[in-house]
Motif scaffolding. Structure first.
Motif, PDB file in Angstrom:
ATOM      1  N   ARG A   1       0.842  -1.199   0.000  1.00 28.17           N
ATOM      2  CA  ARG A   1       0.000   0.000   0.000  1.00 28.17           C
ATOM      3  C   ARG A   1       0.876   1.248   0.000  1.00 28.17           C
ATOM      4  NH1 ARG A   1      -1.710  -3.803   3.348  1.00 28.17           N
ATOM      5  NH2 ARG A   1      -3.794  -4.698   3.064  1.00 28.17           N
ATOM      6  N   ILE A   2       0.630   2.122  -0.936  1.00 28.26           N
ATOM      7  CA  ILE A   2       1.340   3.391  -1.013  1.00 28.26           C
ATOM      8  C   ILE A   2       0.497   4.447  -0.313  1.00 28.26           C
ATOM      9  CG2 ILE A   2       0.353   3.770  -3.313  1.00 28.26           C
ATOM     10  CD1 ILE A   2       3.748   5.119  -2.156  1.00 28.26           C
ATOM     11  N   GLY A   3       1.104   5.208   0.565  1.00 31.64           N
ATOM     12  CA  GLY A   3       0.392   6.243   1.302  1.00 31.64           C
ATOM     13  C   GLY A   3       1.067   7.591   1.146  1.00 31.64           C
ATOM     14  N   PHE A   4       0.275   8.628   0.908  1.00 25.42           N
ATOM     15  CA  PHE A   4       0.820   9.974   0.748  1.00 25.42           C
ATOM     16  C   PHE A   4      -0.291  10.985   1.012  1.00 25.42           C
ATOM     17  CE2 PHE A   4      -0.687   8.265  -3.232  1.00 25.42           C
ATOM     18  CZ  PHE A   4      -1.461   9.269  -3.774  1.00 25.42           C
ATOM     19  N   VAL A   5       0.084  12.226   1.226  1.00 27.45           N
ATOM     20  CA  VAL A   5      -0.895  13.289   1.474  1.00 27.45           C
ATOM     21  C   VAL A   5      -0.888  14.230   0.270  1.00 27.45           C
ATOM     22  CG1 VAL A   5      -1.602  15.163   2.995  1.00 27.45           C
ATOM     23  CG2 VAL A   5      -0.485  13.126   3.954  1.00 27.45           C
ATOM     24  N   PRO A   6      -1.923  14.182  -0.567  1.00 31.19           N
ATOM     25  CA  PRO A   6      -1.975  15.054  -1.750  1.00 31.19           C
ATOM     26  C   PRO A   6      -2.009  16.530  -1.354  1.00 31.19           C
ATOM     27  CG  PRO A   6      -3.580  13.266  -1.902  1.00 31.19           C
ATOM     28  CD  PRO A   6      -3.068  13.267  -0.502  1.00 31.19           C
ATOM     29  N   GLU A   7      -1.533  17.358  -2.239  1.00 36.76           N
ATOM     30  CA  GLU A   7      -1.520  18.795  -1.983  1.00 36.76           C
ATOM     31  C   GLU A   7      -2.935  19.299  -1.730  1.00 36.76           C
ATOM     32  OE1 GLU A   7       0.040  22.958  -4.083  1.00 36.76           O
ATOM     33  OE2 GLU A   7       0.286  21.026  -5.093  1.00 36.76           O
ATOM     34  N   GLY A   8      -3.088  20.100  -0.672  1.00 30.28           N
ATOM     35  CA  GLY A   8      -4.378  20.642  -0.324  1.00 30.28           C
ATOM     36  C   GLY A   8      -5.221  19.741   0.555  1.00 30.28           C
ATOM     37  N   GLU A   9      -4.746  18.513   0.816  1.00 30.29           N
ATOM     38  CA  GLU A   9      -5.481  17.579   1.664  1.00 30.29           C
ATOM     39  C   GLU A   9      -4.854  17.533   3.056  1.00 30.29           C
ATOM     40  OE1 GLU A   9      -8.202  16.016   0.803  1.00 30.29           O
ATOM     41  OE2 GLU A   9      -8.209  16.582  -1.324  1.00 30.29           O
TER      42      GLU A   9
ATOM     43  N   VAL B   1      -5.561  14.626   5.068  1.00 25.52           N
ATOM     44  CA  VAL B   1      -5.511  13.211   5.436  1.00 25.52           C
ATOM     45  C   VAL B   1      -4.813  12.447   4.318  1.00 25.52           C
ATOM     46  CG1 VAL B   1      -7.564  13.297   6.872  1.00 25.52           C
ATOM     47  CG2 VAL B   1      -7.794  12.788   4.450  1.00 25.52           C
ATOM     48  N   PRO B   2      -4.167  11.323   4.641  1.00 24.97           N
ATOM     49  CA  PRO B   2      -3.438  10.592   3.608  1.00 24.97           C
ATOM     50  C   PRO B   2      -4.357   9.819   2.676  1.00 24.97           C
ATOM     51  CG  PRO B   2      -3.286   9.441   5.705  1.00 24.97           C
ATOM     52  CD  PRO B   2      -3.956  10.755   5.987  1.00 24.97           C
ATOM     53  N   THR B   3      -3.897   9.633   1.471  1.00 25.00           N
ATOM     54  CA  THR B   3      -4.507   8.717   0.512  1.00 25.00           C
ATOM     55  C   THR B   3      -3.697   7.430   0.540  1.00 25.00           C
ATOM     56  OG1 THR B   3      -5.363  10.433  -0.947  1.00 25.00           O
ATOM     57  CG2 THR B   3      -4.945   8.280  -1.931  1.00 25.00           C
ATOM     58  N   ILE B   4      -4.366   6.294   0.642  1.00 20.76           N
ATOM     59  CA  ILE B   4      -3.691   4.997   0.732  1.00 20.76           C
ATOM     60  C   ILE B   4      -4.272   4.097  -0.346  1.00 20.76           C
ATOM     61  CG2 ILE B   4      -3.174   3.012   2.188  1.00 20.76           C
ATOM     62  CD1 ILE B   4      -3.609   4.850   4.613  1.00 20.76           C
TER      63      ILE B   4
END
Length: 226
Positions: free
Chosen positions: A112-120, A122-125
């Motif tokens: 699972r790749i997890g990151f926080v998109p710009e302007g968000e 909470v993380p996207t996983i």
């Protein structure tokens, strides 16, 4: 699973699942043996060494333990991982070294790749199929999607394996930098030699490399009171 003569399985997984299920039901080896029409010594040998079993023996053992053959073999995927009621007796948790973590994730598979998109906030996983190459995680994605739009950026990559029948397993977390592979020669080499399929299929020809700065993990295992 063997196709002739019996049912094969890796290591002692079947034996551990059988023992865990027996303890969950509060049964002795003698009681299981009597119900399954087996010798108690064979049940003990099965739990401790997990030999190759004839299909008929596997059927009788599953019936004696009021469970399914798939559950004993670890191929029952109807329930989410870890949802089974069986728990490891006297579970132990230990931290894993970075070297051991990389050994565990080395065969590749689903992570699972997890990151926080710009302007968000909470993380996207997202799940992806991956492989390990030169100490980094590599996967493929689309050139115009949520992952591609984020790159390059800080990211976490998590891989776990859980045996739902025994509540044993491990989890590894890699934290570092995710970036698209933009070098033409490197991308071509990955395309020809990296056998990794995108999770969602389709035309996803962008390779992403996650280079870890920090690697950590832990393992949960069970032991018996004896």
């Amino acid at each position: 699973m063997g196709r002739e003569g019996g049912v094969g399985h890796g290591g002692s997984d079947l034996g551990r699942r059988a023992a865990a299920r027996r303890e969950e039901l509060g049964l002795t080896r003698e009681e299981v043996a009597d119900s399954a029409g087996m010798d108690p010594g064979y049940v003990a040998y099965l739990e401790e060494h997990a030999p190759r079993m004839p299909r008929e023996s596997l059927y009788r053992l599953a019936r004696a333990l009021n469970t399914s053959q798939d559950r004993l073999l670890g191929t029952d995927t109807d329930e989410p991982p870890g949802a089974a009621t069986t728990a490891a007796p006297l579970p132990e948790t230990q931290a894993l070294s970075p070297e051991r973590c990389m050994e565990l994730v080395g065969p590749g598979g689903v992570g699972r790749i997890g990151f926080v998109p710009e302007g968000e906030s909470v993380p996207t996983i997202l799940p992806v199929n991956y492989l390990v190459r030169d100490g980094s995680v590599v996967f493929r994605t689309g050139g115009h999607g949520v992952i591609a739009d984020y790159l390059p950026g800080d990211a976490a990559f998590e891989v776990d394996r859980v045996d739902g029948a025994t509540s044993e397993g491990w989890s590894v977390l890699l934290v570092g930098r995710a970036a698209a592979v933009t070098d033409g020669a490197e991308a071509a080499a990955l395309r020809s030699g990296a056998r990794v399929r995108p999770w969602a299929g389709g035309d996803r020809d962008l390779f992403v490399r996650v280079t870890p700065d920090r690697v950590s993990g832990r393992e949960v295992s069970g032991r018996t009171s004896g």
